[in-house]
Design a protein around this motif. Structure first.
Motif, short mmCIF file in Angstrom:
data_model
loop_
_atom_site.label_atom_id
_atom_site.label_comp_id
_atom_site.label_asym_id
_atom_site.label_seq_id
_atom_site.Cartn_x
_atom_site.Cartn_y
_atom_site.Cartn_z
N LEU A 82 1.97 -1.31 -0.82
CA LEU A 82 1.87 -0.86 0.56
C LEU A 82 1.78 -2.03 1.52
O LEU A 82 2.53 -2.10 2.52
N PHE A 83 0.90 -2.97 1.22
CA PHE A 83 0.73 -4.11 2.11
C PHE A 83 1.98 -4.99 2.12
O PHE A 83 2.42 -5.45 3.18
N TYR A 84 2.57 -5.23 0.96
CA TYR A 84 3.77 -6.07 0.91
C TYR A 84 4.95 -5.39 1.60
O TYR A 84 5.82 -6.07 2.16
N LEU A 85 4.98 -4.06 1.58
CA LEU A 85 6.03 -3.33 2.32
C LEU A 85 5.86 -3.58 3.81
O LEU A 85 6.85 -3.79 4.53
N PHE A 86 4.62 -3.58 4.28
CA PHE A 86 4.37 -3.87 5.70
C PHE A 86 4.86 -5.28 6.06
O PHE A 86 5.58 -5.46 7.05
N ILE A 87 4.46 -6.27 5.26
CA ILE A 87 4.86 -7.65 5.54
C ILE A 87 6.38 -7.81 5.49
O ILE A 87 7.00 -8.43 6.38
N ASP A 88 7.02 -7.21 4.48
CA ASP A 88 8.46 -7.33 4.32
C ASP A 88 9.20 -6.66 5.48
O ASP A 88 10.17 -7.20 6.01
N SER A 89 8.73 -5.48 5.88
CA SER A 89 9.38 -4.79 6.99
C SER A 89 9.19 -5.54 8.30
O SER A 89 10.10 -5.60 9.14
N LEU A 90 8.04 -6.17 8.47
CA LEU A 90 7.76 -6.94 9.68
C LEU A 90 8.67 -8.16 9.76
O LEU A 90 9.24 -8.46 10.80
N MET A 91 8.81 -8.86 8.63
CA MET A 91 9.64 -10.06 8.62
C MET A 91 11.13 -9.74 8.78
O MET A 91 11.93 -10.61 9.11
N ALA A 140 2.11 -4.02 15.31
CA ALA A 140 2.96 -3.61 14.18
C ALA A 140 2.13 -2.93 13.09
O ALA A 140 2.55 -1.93 12.52
N LEU A 141 0.96 -3.47 12.81
CA LEU A 141 0.10 -2.89 11.80
C LEU A 141 -0.40 -1.51 12.24
O LEU A 141 -0.43 -0.56 11.45
N ASP A 142 -0.78 -1.39 13.50
CA ASP A 142 -1.30 -0.13 14.01
C ASP A 142 -0.23 0.98 14.00
O ASP A 142 -0.55 2.16 13.86
N ASN A 143 1.05 0.58 14.17
CA ASN A 143 2.14 1.56 14.23
C ASN A 143 2.89 1.73 12.93
O ASN A 143 3.82 2.54 12.85
N PHE A 144 2.50 0.99 11.91
CA PHE A 144 3.22 1.01 10.63
C PHE A 144 3.22 2.42 10.03
O PHE A 144 2.18 3.05 9.86
N VAL A 200 -3.21 5.62 5.75
CA VAL A 200 -2.55 4.39 5.31
C VAL A 200 -3.09 3.19 6.08
O VAL A 200 -3.35 2.12 5.50
N ASN A 201 -3.26 3.36 7.38
CA ASN A 201 -3.77 2.26 8.21
C ASN A 201 -5.19 1.88 7.78
O ASN A 201 -5.53 0.69 7.70
#
Length: 284
Positions: free
Chosen positions: A260-269, A201-205, A218-219
């Motif tokens: 940016l990081f919180y957007l990743f976590i929120d989208s993942l959850m 998920a992180l690699d494809n974010f 971004v990654n």
């Protein structure tokens, strides 16, 4: 004979006695619930530390906190387990680079560590002043045994780091003996957010929203690289990196690296049973 060599000899004899006692306890507790505490006690016998953490990363489970000790008696490890571990330098070294052995934190962090999202989101709130630790491979994953110091202690000096590196074979053998023989009886379910899926998920974010270069920048930002570090690795100017970052933030409707990081976590959850792809594809 001067008194100083005699005092030094007495000190090391006393330390050796404590070490042998602690080591015998570790050996006795192998394959039992007392092992994590025993191995932490062994390390504290050898080095002054007020923060020791043992985390086990099995291929089919989220990070498991086997032992935790801090001067405050509490931590934000729940946040760490929810996704911050994905940008932990020790996790990245083992999971992505297949590294094992003993490492000081500074050996694993990119340039500009204090500007990284890992530092801003996690490390500066952990109370740690310095850290070193062991990355130990096991049959179905790896272990991170971390030894830390808060501001009340000086940073680890070269001699101490060298000594901790010298005992790595013993520490690794003990941990492997215990954790290879105490595997979970049940396997993970499809609903588990497994580390490899999280890494995917992180690699494809951002891949469905950003250009290839923007997504790459971004990654790297989320993995702790500074603007200068990204420019050097990608062989582009720092101004070009800043331009890619600016355009990426505009597309993602964010204004900072923290967002940016919180957007990743929120989208993942927000994605139930994530398997692959960009978590933003159904989030934005």
């Amino acid at each position: 004979m001067s008194a100083y060599p005699l005092k030094a000899a007495n000190y090391f004899m006393s330390l050796l006695a404590e070490y042998n006692l602690a080591l015998s306890t570790v050996i006795k507790t192998c394959n039992s619930q007392g092992f994590p505490t025993a191995i932490a006690t062994l390390l504290r016998t050898l080095v002054e530390s007020n923060d020791i953490t043992l985390i086990i990363y099995r291929d089919t489970a989220m990070p498991q906190i086997e032992f935790f000790m801090s001067p405050e008696g509490e931590s934000n490890l729940d946040m760490f387990r929810s996704g911050v571990f994905l940008i932990d330098p020790y996790y990245l070294a083992a999971a992505k680079d297949n590294k094992s052995g003993f490492f000081a934190l500074k050996e694993l962090t990119p340039k500009g560590f204090k500007n990284s999202e890992y530092y801003k989101t996690w490390y500066r709130h952990s109370g740690l002043h310095d850290e070193c630790g062991y990355l130990i491979p096991i049959d179905d994953g790896f272990i991170n045994l971390s030894v830390g110091r808060t501001d009340s202690y000086p940073k680890f000096n070269k001699a101490l780091l060298s000594f901790l590196a010298e005992i790595e074979p013993t520490i690794s053998a003990l941990c492997q003996r215990h954790y290879n023989n105490t595997k979970p009886a049940t396997s993970a379910t499809d609903d588990d957010r497994l580390p490899k899926q999280l890494q995917t998920a992180l690699d494809n974010f951002g891949s469905t929203v950003l250009t290839d270069r923007e997504q790459q920048v971004v990654n790297m930002l989320m993995h702790g690289h500074s603007t200068k570090s990204i420019a050097e690795i990608l062989c582009i100017s720092t101004e070009t990196v800043k331009l890619h970052r600016k355009k990426s933030y505009a597309k993602l409707d964010i204004n900072s690296q923290s967002e940016l990081f919180y957007l990743f976590i929120d989208s993942l959850m927000s994605v139930k049973g994530y398997k692959s792809g960009d978590t933003l594809s159904s989030y934005l």
